[in-house]
Design an enzyme around this catalytic site. Sequence first.
Site, PDB file in Angstrom:
ATOM      1  N   THR A  12     -19.238   4.786  -4.285  1.00 40.70           N
ATOM      2  CA  THR A  12     -18.587   4.537  -2.987  1.00 40.70           C
ATOM      3  C   THR A  12     -17.085   4.833  -3.031  1.00 40.70           C
ATOM      4  N   GLY A  13     -16.564   5.194  -4.197  1.00 38.02           N
ATOM      5  CA  GLY A  13     -15.133   5.462  -4.335  1.00 38.02           C
ATOM      6  C   GLY A  13     -14.795   6.918  -4.028  1.00 38.02           C
ATOM      7  N   GLN A  14     -13.508   7.220  -4.156  1.00 40.75           N
ATOM      8  CA  GLN A  14     -13.054   8.596  -3.881  1.00 40.75           C
ATOM      9  C   GLN A  14     -13.839   9.627  -4.706  1.00 40.75           C
ATOM     10  N   ASP A  26     -23.627  -4.036 -10.427  1.00 41.42           N
ATOM     11  CA  ASP A  26     -22.217  -4.336 -10.672  1.00 41.42           C
ATOM     12  C   ASP A  26     -21.957  -4.126 -12.162  1.00 41.42           C
ATOM     13  N   LEU A  27     -20.786  -3.604 -12.470  1.00 46.04           N
ATOM     14  CA  LEU A  27     -20.462  -3.353 -13.877  1.00 46.04           C
ATOM     15  C   LEU A  27     -20.294  -4.633 -14.684  1.00 46.04           C
ATOM     16  N   ALA A  42     -14.557   1.301 -11.460  1.00 49.20           N
ATOM     17  CA  ALA A  42     -13.469   0.570 -12.119  1.00 49.20           C
ATOM     18  C   ALA A  42     -12.709  -0.235 -11.083  1.00 49.20           C
ATOM     19  N   THR A  88      -8.294   7.984 -18.463  1.00 50.78           N
ATOM     20  CA  THR A  88      -7.105   8.108 -17.620  1.00 50.78           C
ATOM     21  C   THR A  88      -5.835   8.475 -18.377  1.00 50.78           C
ATOM     22  N   GLU A 138      -3.207   7.099 -17.777  1.00 47.80           N
ATOM     23  CA  GLU A 138      -2.498   5.835 -17.974  1.00 47.80           C
ATOM     24  C   GLU A 138      -2.501   5.422 -19.449  1.00 47.80           C
ATOM     25  N   TYR A 192      -4.829  -2.696 -16.820  1.00 55.40           N
ATOM     26  CA  TYR A 192      -5.748  -1.599 -16.476  1.00 55.40           C
ATOM     27  C   TYR A 192      -5.851  -0.611 -17.637  1.00 55.40           C
ATOM     28  N   LYS A 211      -8.835   0.382 -20.260  1.00 56.80           N
ATOM     29  CA  LYS A 211      -9.360   1.760 -20.307  1.00 56.80           C
ATOM     30  C   LYS A 211      -9.260   2.325 -21.726  1.00 56.80           C
TER      31      LYS A 211
HETATM   32  P1  NAP Z   1     -11.802   4.238  -6.478  1.00 57.66           P
HETATM   33  O1  NAP Z   1     -11.727   5.076  -5.248  1.00 57.66           O
HETATM   34  O2  NAP Z   1     -11.000   2.983  -6.565  1.00 57.66           O
HETATM   35  O3  NAP Z   1     -13.348   3.869  -6.705  1.00 57.66           O
HETATM   36  C1  NAP Z   1     -13.735   2.893  -7.627  1.00 57.66           C
HETATM   37  C2  NAP Z   1     -15.218   2.663  -7.491  1.00 57.66           C
HETATM   38  O4  NAP Z   1     -15.613   1.659  -8.434  1.00 57.66           O
HETATM   39  C3  NAP Z   1     -15.648   2.144  -6.090  1.00 57.66           C
HETATM   40  O5  NAP Z   1     -16.890   2.712  -5.789  1.00 57.66           O
HETATM   41  C4  NAP Z   1     -15.797   0.651  -6.335  1.00 57.66           C
HETATM   42  O6  NAP Z   1     -16.668   0.020  -5.436  1.00 57.66           O
HETATM   43  C5  NAP Z   1     -16.392   0.675  -7.734  1.00 57.66           C
HETATM   44  N1  NAP Z   1     -16.276  -0.604  -8.422  1.00 57.66           N
HETATM   45  C6  NAP Z   1     -15.185  -1.381  -8.577  1.00 57.66           C
HETATM   46  N2  NAP Z   1     -15.486  -2.478  -9.265  1.00 57.66           N
HETATM   47  C7  NAP Z   1     -16.816  -2.413  -9.544  1.00 57.66           C
HETATM   48  C8  NAP Z   1     -17.733  -3.256 -10.213  1.00 57.66           C
HETATM   49  N3  NAP Z   1     -17.363  -4.428 -10.730  1.00 57.66           N
HETATM   50  N4  NAP Z   1     -19.027  -2.859 -10.323  1.00 57.66           N
HETATM   51  C9  NAP Z   1     -19.435  -1.683  -9.766  1.00 57.66           C
HETATM   52  N5  NAP Z   1     -18.620  -0.855  -9.108  1.00 57.66           N
HETATM   53  C10 NAP Z   1     -17.321  -1.215  -9.001  1.00 57.66           C
HETATM   54  O7  NAP Z   1     -11.437   5.090  -7.776  1.00 57.66           O
HETATM   55  P2  NAP Z   1     -11.381   6.690  -7.958  1.00 57.66           P
HETATM   56  O8  NAP Z   1     -10.013   7.147  -7.619  1.00 57.66           O
HETATM   57  O9  NAP Z   1     -12.560   7.307  -7.325  1.00 57.66           O
HETATM   58  O10 NAP Z   1     -11.490   6.789  -9.550  1.00 57.66           O
HETATM   59  C11 NAP Z   1     -12.761   6.917 -10.177  1.00 57.66           C
HETATM   60  C12 NAP Z   1     -12.609   6.550 -11.655  1.00 57.66           C
HETATM   61  O11 NAP Z   1     -11.672   7.427 -12.269  1.00 57.66           O
HETATM   62  C13 NAP Z   1     -12.091   5.137 -11.923  1.00 57.66           C
HETATM   63  O12 NAP Z   1     -12.723   4.667 -13.087  1.00 57.66           O
HETATM   64  C14 NAP Z   1     -10.619   5.325 -12.193  1.00 57.66           C
HETATM   65  O13 NAP Z   1     -10.122   4.303 -13.033  1.00 57.66           O
HETATM   66  C15 NAP Z   1     -10.642   6.667 -12.893  1.00 57.66           C
HETATM   67  N6  NAP Z   1      -9.418   7.460 -12.740  1.00 57.66           N
HETATM   68  C16 NAP Z   1      -8.987   7.792 -11.491  1.00 57.66           C
HETATM   69  C17 NAP Z   1      -7.855   8.568 -11.363  1.00 57.66           C
HETATM   70  C18 NAP Z   1      -7.322   8.976 -10.004  1.00 57.66           C
HETATM   71  O14 NAP Z   1      -6.186   9.458  -9.947  1.00 57.66           O
HETATM   72  N7  NAP Z   1      -8.092   8.834  -8.941  1.00 57.66           N
HETATM   73  C19 NAP Z   1      -7.176   9.019 -12.512  1.00 57.66           C
HETATM   74  C20 NAP Z   1      -7.653   8.634 -13.753  1.00 57.66           C
HETATM   75  C21 NAP Z   1      -8.798   7.875 -13.865  1.00 57.66           C
HETATM   76  P3  NAP Z   1     -16.159  -0.496  -3.976  1.00 57.66           P
HETATM   77  O15 NAP Z   1     -16.165   0.753  -3.094  1.00 57.66           O
HETATM   78  O16 NAP Z   1     -17.180  -1.488  -3.613  1.00 57.66           O
HETATM   79  O17 NAP Z   1     -14.783  -1.036  -4.172  1.00 57.66           O
HETATM   80  N1  GDD Z   2       0.538   2.141  -5.250  1.00 55.98           N
HETATM   81  C1  GDD Z   2       1.859   2.291  -5.052  1.00 55.98           C
HETATM   82  N2  GDD Z   2       2.419   1.772  -3.926  1.00 55.98           N
HETATM   83  N3  GDD Z   2       2.575   2.968  -5.974  1.00 55.98           N
HETATM   84  C2  GDD Z   2       3.899   3.136  -5.734  1.00 55.98           C
HETATM   85  C3  GDD Z   2       4.522   2.637  -4.595  1.00 55.98           C
HETATM   86  C4  GDD Z   2       3.754   1.897  -3.648  1.00 55.98           C
HETATM   87  O1  GDD Z   2       4.243   1.411  -2.643  1.00 55.98           O
HETATM   88  N4  GDD Z   2       5.828   2.988  -4.640  1.00 55.98           N
HETATM   89  C5  GDD Z   2       6.009   3.675  -5.761  1.00 55.98           C
HETATM   90  N5  GDD Z   2       4.852   3.757  -6.441  1.00 55.98           N
HETATM   91  C6  GDD Z   2       4.677   4.401  -7.757  1.00 55.98           C
HETATM   92  C7  GDD Z   2       3.951   3.520  -8.781  1.00 55.98           C
HETATM   93  O2  GDD Z   2       4.854   2.565  -9.328  1.00 55.98           O
HETATM   94  C8  GDD Z   2       3.494   4.587  -9.760  1.00 55.98           C
HETATM   95  O3  GDD Z   2       4.518   4.892 -10.657  1.00 55.98           O
HETATM   96  C9  GDD Z   2       3.229   5.806  -8.869  1.00 55.98           C
HETATM   97  O4  GDD Z   2       3.854   5.530  -7.612  1.00 55.98           O
HETATM   98  C10 GDD Z   2       1.763   6.106  -8.632  1.00 55.98           C
HETATM   99  O5  GDD Z   2       1.126   4.898  -8.223  1.00 55.98           O
HETATM  100  P1  GDD Z   2      -0.412   4.887  -7.745  1.00 55.98           P
HETATM  101  O6  GDD Z   2      -0.620   5.880  -6.684  1.00 55.98           O
HETATM  102  O7  GDD Z   2      -0.760   3.458  -7.466  1.00 55.98           O
HETATM  103  O8  GDD Z   2      -1.197   5.456  -9.007  1.00 55.98           O
HETATM  104  P2  GDD Z   2      -1.081   5.120 -10.570  1.00 55.98           P
HETATM  105  O9  GDD Z   2      -0.436   6.313 -11.221  1.00 55.98           O
HETATM  106  O10 GDD Z   2      -0.505   3.797 -10.821  1.00 55.98           O
HETATM  107  O11 GDD Z   2      -2.616   5.033 -10.982  1.00 55.98           O
HETATM  108  C11 GDD Z   2      -3.546   6.024 -10.527  1.00 55.98           C
HETATM  109  O12 GDD Z   2      -3.599   7.084 -11.449  1.00 55.98           O
HETATM  110  C12 GDD Z   2      -4.066   6.720 -12.759  1.00 55.98           C
HETATM  111  C13 GDD Z   2      -4.026   7.995 -13.613  1.00 55.98           C
HETATM  112  O13 GDD Z   2      -2.746   8.245 -14.068  1.00 55.98           O
HETATM  113  C14 GDD Z   2      -4.899   5.330 -10.364  1.00 55.98           C
HETATM  114  O14 GDD Z   2      -5.794   6.223  -9.735  1.00 55.98           O
HETATM  115  C15 GDD Z   2      -5.471   4.922 -11.713  1.00 55.98           C
HETATM  116  O15 GDD Z   2      -6.823   4.472 -11.530  1.00 55.98           O
HETATM  117  C16 GDD Z   2      -5.474   6.152 -12.632  1.00 55.98           C
HETATM  118  O16 GDD Z   2      -5.970   5.817 -13.905  1.00 55.98           O
END
Ligand code: NAP
Ligand code: GDD
Length: 397
Positions: A45-47, A98-99, A122, A167, A169, A191, A195
Amino acid sequence: MFFLVRLQLYNDCIWLKSSKYCPYTDYGLTQGGDKMKTALITGITGQDGSYLAEYLLAKGYFVHGIKRKASLFNTQRIDHIYQSPYDTDKRFKLHYGDLTDSLSLVRLIQEIQPDEIYNLAAQSHVAVSFEMPEYSSDVNALGPLRILEAIRFLGLQEKTRFLQASTSELFGKVQEVPQNEKTPFYPRSPYAVAKQYAYWITINYREAYGMFACNSILFNHESPRRGETFVTRKISMALCQIALGLEKCLYLGNMNALRDWGHAKDYVIMQWRMLQLDEPEDLVIASGEQHSVREFVSLAAAELGIQLDFKGQGVDEYAVVADISGNLAPQIKPGDVIVRVDPKYFRPTEVETLLGDASLARQKLDWKAEHSLNNLVSEMMRSDYDIAQKKLLLQSH
Ligand code: NAP
Ligand code: GDD
């Protein structure tokens, strides 16, 4: 609405009929006799889960997804690919799970016997992990362990391939620039620490039990489906609403943060390709370009014909409208302050800079990203402008 969903599925089917795999067959087999692959996606259901599900369906997979119980519908990102339980030829099925619940995971994996598991679920918000460290660790660290152990316990280690969404991160307080597969980790949030456990337990199960298990080390990737509290989507939504007079000002945290932003659609394809390799590998997926949050704001504003001047420093920084062209922002004028800093968005420990080197992935996966940052920003702004226009229309009636 129902008609539209059907039409969309019908079109998919026509397209799929002319491709290698065909959905109009019994569960498990394609028309040509090829085995239809079965995938299980957590976080569907996520992005990323939504884009991956679309991609695997187009490839002819039977796609199972785990969704959480919620008091409101949480399937907006996948409603367009939903198939009714009464469809005889369905290739898409959602299951509650659920995870944090081992038994549901074991039961589902036993029932589905997937060829591939993509663990995308996650608690994915870094700032929220400081508020909920225990829950974030349970889901993000022990969640993947529960899946790996279920695969082993059920004797599926020869059959089921496992991908962990890892990630950038992990690099946190970066030890070198750019970051690649050999860069040491220095996680900076609950987080990221969770991870890191997930990263190593995936490798441990690969080495201990010979499982095909790997980590995609993903740098930030965005899209119009990005969660609304991540910085890029927060910016695109707020600027569109400000342009139409629905909001006055966007409040951000650290605008100096530097990120390597790609498009989620590109990154899910990479994750599929990783599970098709002959041998499991942990690979960095990144664009290789870096921009600040401030630059992202400027690019997004430019899509609306707004030119911004950033003034002040630290918590006193703000952005003022220097010039406007076109007619997309009727409710703002030069001199308006539309971005300010709110320290509540600062993090206890920040990841200041991330820049990935994905040369190994490009070589191993024969990969080139299709989307540039400019494409990404335009797509997000167009989508959020439509949403803001609809909201305005509703408010005026
Ligand atoms: P997202 O949009 O936040 O989606 C997270 C998904 O995990 C949602 O479907 C959420 O369900 C589900 N979830 C959360 N807690 C759960 C639980 N306890 N049991 C089962 N499902 C659960 O994240 P995303 O951006 O698609 O990212 C996908 C994965 O890639 C994540 O593991 C994230 O940490 C990792 N990642 C993302 C990025 C990025 O930039 N997007 C970068 C590096 C790694 P609900 O819809 O119900 O909330
Ligand atoms: N969310 C958020 N909101 N971030 C902000 C804001 C704000 O108002 N203002 C500045 N930022 C800065 C955060 O401090 C961070 O340095 C950067 O913008 C990106 O924040 P996010 O978009 O929340 O992403 P993230 O980098 O912390 O984490 C995302 O990317 C990771 C991979 O590097 C998430 O998708 C993680 O799940 C993923 O692992």
